[in-house]
Design an enzyme around this catalytic site. Structure first.
Site, PDB file in Angstrom:
ATOM      1  N   ASP A 117      44.311  26.171  35.179  1.00 56.70           N
ATOM      2  CA  ASP A 117      45.009  25.645  36.342  1.00 56.70           C
ATOM      3  C   ASP A 117      44.338  24.404  36.919  1.00 56.70           C
ATOM      4  OD1 ASP A 117      46.792  27.716  36.263  1.00 56.70           O
ATOM      5  OD2 ASP A 117      45.527  29.009  37.493  1.00 56.70           O
ATOM      6  N   ASP A 305      43.537  33.212  45.453  1.00 60.37           N
ATOM      7  CA  ASP A 305      44.797  33.224  44.711  1.00 60.37           C
ATOM      8  C   ASP A 305      46.002  33.523  45.608  1.00 60.37           C
ATOM      9  OD1 ASP A 305      43.425  32.572  42.458  1.00 60.37           O
ATOM     10  OD2 ASP A 305      43.549  34.545  41.510  1.00 60.37           O
TER      11      ASP A 305
HETATM   12  C1  UD1 Z   1      38.650  33.882  38.568  1.00 60.12           C
HETATM   13  C2  UD1 Z   1      40.138  34.101  38.472  1.00 60.12           C
HETATM   14  C3  UD1 Z   1      40.893  33.210  39.445  1.00 60.12           C
HETATM   15  C4  UD1 Z   1      40.354  33.383  40.854  1.00 60.12           C
HETATM   16  C5  UD1 Z   1      38.848  33.208  40.858  1.00 60.12           C
HETATM   17  C6  UD1 Z   1      38.223  33.471  42.213  1.00 60.12           C
HETATM   18  C7  UD1 Z   1      40.448  34.692  36.167  1.00 60.12           C
HETATM   19  C8  UD1 Z   1      41.024  34.310  34.850  1.00 60.12           C
HETATM   20  N1  UD1 Z   1      40.587  33.796  37.134  1.00 60.12           N
HETATM   21  O1  UD1 Z   1      38.394  32.544  38.143  1.00 60.12           O
HETATM   22  O2  UD1 Z   1      42.274  33.560  39.406  1.00 60.12           O
HETATM   23  O3  UD1 Z   1      40.936  32.396  41.688  1.00 60.12           O
HETATM   24  O4  UD1 Z   1      38.231  34.094  39.908  1.00 60.12           O
HETATM   25  O5  UD1 Z   1      38.561  34.727  42.658  1.00 60.12           O
HETATM   26  O6  UD1 Z   1      39.956  35.782  36.361  1.00 60.12           O
HETATM   27  N2  UD1 Z   1      31.739  27.922  39.532  1.00 60.12           N
HETATM   28  C9  UD1 Z   1      30.703  27.064  39.259  1.00 60.12           C
HETATM   29  N3  UD1 Z   1      29.967  27.285  38.119  1.00 60.12           N
HETATM   30  C10 UD1 Z   1      30.215  28.323  37.280  1.00 60.12           C
HETATM   31  C11 UD1 Z   1      31.274  29.210  37.585  1.00 60.12           C
HETATM   32  C12 UD1 Z   1      32.023  28.991  38.732  1.00 60.12           C
HETATM   33  O7  UD1 Z   1      30.449  26.118  40.003  1.00 60.12           O
HETATM   34  O8  UD1 Z   1      29.494  28.480  36.273  1.00 60.12           O
HETATM   35  C13 UD1 Z   1      32.545  27.703  40.764  1.00 60.12           C
HETATM   36  C14 UD1 Z   1      34.007  27.362  40.446  1.00 60.12           C
HETATM   37  O9  UD1 Z   1      34.137  25.993  40.188  1.00 60.12           O
HETATM   38  C15 UD1 Z   1      34.702  27.788  41.704  1.00 60.12           C
HETATM   39  C16 UD1 Z   1      33.889  29.006  42.154  1.00 60.12           C
HETATM   40  O10 UD1 Z   1      32.636  28.908  41.484  1.00 60.12           O
HETATM   41  O11 UD1 Z   1      34.615  26.787  42.680  1.00 60.12           O
HETATM   42  C17 UD1 Z   1      34.531  30.345  41.838  1.00 60.12           C
HETATM   43  O12 UD1 Z   1      34.774  30.439  40.468  1.00 60.12           O
HETATM   44  P1  UD1 Z   1      34.826  31.833  39.702  1.00 60.12           P
HETATM   45  O13 UD1 Z   1      34.610  32.962  40.647  1.00 60.12           O
HETATM   46  O14 UD1 Z   1      33.936  31.719  38.517  1.00 60.12           O
HETATM   47  O15 UD1 Z   1      36.339  31.876  39.240  1.00 60.12           O
HETATM   48  P2  UD1 Z   1      36.914  32.087  37.786  1.00 60.12           P
HETATM   49  O16 UD1 Z   1      36.203  33.208  37.110  1.00 60.12           O
HETATM   50  O17 UD1 Z   1      37.022  30.783  37.093  1.00 60.12           O
END
Ligand code: UD1
Length: 421
Positions: A117, A305
């Site tokens: 997304d 979400d």
């Molecule tokens: C998952 C969900 C998504 C939901 C999100 C938060 C799936 C497929 N998607 O996404 O629908 O909106 O959780 O509840 O399960 N970040 C970093 N570095 C990293 C990892 C994350 O900076 O290594 C940041 C991301 O850019 C974001 C935040 O942390 O700003 C949260 O991300 P994360 O909790 O990892 O979300 P997803 O697992 O990608």
């Protein structure tokens, strides 16, 4: 021409709807099946596009994957390929969930940087540093994350932010590591608990799932399992917000209401009558909602979400709301589409200020991600006239039978296929 939805404003939604398994759980559970040789069965899987996309990823790694209605059977061979197919992975974000299992099973993983997304930059630094703490080396090479590990060893890991994806990849690597891993500031989302329950049923040793500190004691081997995917709290929440926005009455089944505690609490504050049951809830509203403020936060906070639904309800609420996005930086693209529908909204950094109006005014709008797409359909329901929502393939990735469910609840919504007018 891509499929669109035509949404006629003015319906009051009422009736019952049952949600299927959670998108954000099933895809990770499918990836976790890589951890054990043999056939793992997942029940209550949703009929969404991302499930066959994950099927392609797993097939590319050597698994046989059969989708049989809401049951998915994954047969994992003794030797799994560590190279996730570039084209299969690029199409959706959750494909990165194969990184942890592949590193644990193969000692090597090559996973293309995923797409997904348009909701902001989504780096993998916490996934990488977590695997590095477990003894792997990782780098980004030719558009892929490459992880290499001789033996993974348990470690103390503290995440800077409770990332859902990083928590999952660390869990699925640590279950087969030597020794004990203590993961601090872990994500507490219900989907993490679901993954841990499945891993435990495969023979993993995990304590503290659903809390900020998860302790994983590695085992040498896991076995296949049969597991039921938890209900999709975001789809359930979407129906709850639809009920209040349209001043309707919707009973939602297939969901544990505690997974939506804050989101339902906000609806009560907006004036709705919310009754909860063991495996569902009923939301009734007989007047215009009162304006409420929202702040997105990791679980148990208000889910990012559902932020488009919070904006949607605020756009027709009585009063002014402030919505603050704390999880994803660019998640306000949706607001531009709401402005087209006549919403009185302005963005200031990671806040949106919205003054509610009685009704929005219909036009053509474009979905930018799964939840924004669903949010635009709800906005169309409270708009004067006919709204056309474009790029609905996003919605198909997360909402099974969305149009059919809306029609059953009394909405006048149709899918326009190709050049159909
Ligand atoms: C998952 C969900 C998504 C939901 C999100 C938060 C799936 C497929 N998607 O996404 O629908 O909106 O959780 O509840 O399960 N970040 C970093 N570095 C990293 C990892 C994350 O900076 O290594 C940041 C991301 O850019 C974001 C935040 O942390 O700003 C949260 O991300 P994360 O909790 O990892 O979300 P997803 O697992 O990608």
């Amino acid at each position: 021409m891509k499929d669109r939805f035509r949404v006629q404003g003015g319906a009051r939604l009422s009736g019952m709807v049952k949600v299927d398994g959670a998108k954000n759980s099933v895809l990770k559970l499918m990836a976790a099946a890589l951890l054990a040789e043999g056939t793992t069965t997942l029940n209550n899987c949703p009929g969404i596009l991302d499930v066959p996309l994950m099927q392609n990823v797993l097939r590319g790694l050597g698994c046989e994957v059969e989708i049989d209605g809401s049951t998915v059977r994954i047969t994992t061979p003794a030797v799994v390929s560590p190279n996730a197919d570039f084209d299969a992975v690029r199409q959706f974000r959750a494909s990165v969930a194969v990184l942890g299992p592949l590193t644990a099973r193969c000692g090597r993983a090559v996973v293309a940087l995923p797409g997904g997304d348009a909701i902001g930059s989504r780096p993998l630094d916490m996934h990488q540093s977590g695997l590095e703490k477990l003894g792997a080396t990782t780098k980004i090479l030719h558009g892929a994350v490459v992880a290499e590990a001789g033996t993974l060893r348990g470690a103390n890991i503290k995440l800077d932010f409770p990332s859902v994806g990083a928590t999952e990849n660390i869990l699925t690597a640590a279950v087969l590591a030597e020794g004990t891993t203590v993961l601090d500031n872990a994500a507490r989302e219900p989907e993490i608990i679901d993954l841990c329950e499945m891993l435990v049923s495969m023979g993993a040793r995990i304590d503290g799932a659903g809390t900020s500190t998860i302790t994983i004691t590695g085992v040498s081997e896991l076995h296949p399992t049969e597991h039921d995917v938890i209900g999709d709290r975001i789809v359930a929440g979407t129906w709850a917000y639809a009920a209040v926005m349209t001043q309707g009455d919707i009973t939602v089944g297939g969901i544990a209401p505690r997974h939506l505690h804050l989101a339902l609490q906000k609806l009560r504050m907006a004036g709705a009558d919310v009754e909860t049951y063991e495996n569902g809830f009923r939301v009734r509203m007989d007047r215009r909602p009162t304006a409420v403020d929202y702040q997105t936060l990791p679980f148990p906070g208000f889910p990012t979400d559902l932020q488009p639904m919070a904006i949607g309800i605020s756009a027709v609420a009585d009063g002014t709301s402030v919505i603050t996005e704390n999880v994803f930086e660019s998640r306000f693209r949706f607001v531009d589409e709401m402005l087209r529908l006549g919403a009185d909204a302005s963005v200031d950094g990671h806040h949106v200020v919205i003054r509610g109006l009685e009704r929005l005014s219909s036009t053509e709008v474009w979905s930018s991600d799964i939840r924004a797409g669903a949010g635009l359909v709800l906005a169309g329901l409270v708009s004067e006239g006919e709204t056309i929502v474009h790029d609905v393939y996003h919605i198909d990735r997360g909402y099974p039978r969305f149009v059919e469910n809306l029609q059953r609840l009394g909405a006048d919504v149709t899918r326009l296929v190709g050049t159909e007018q």
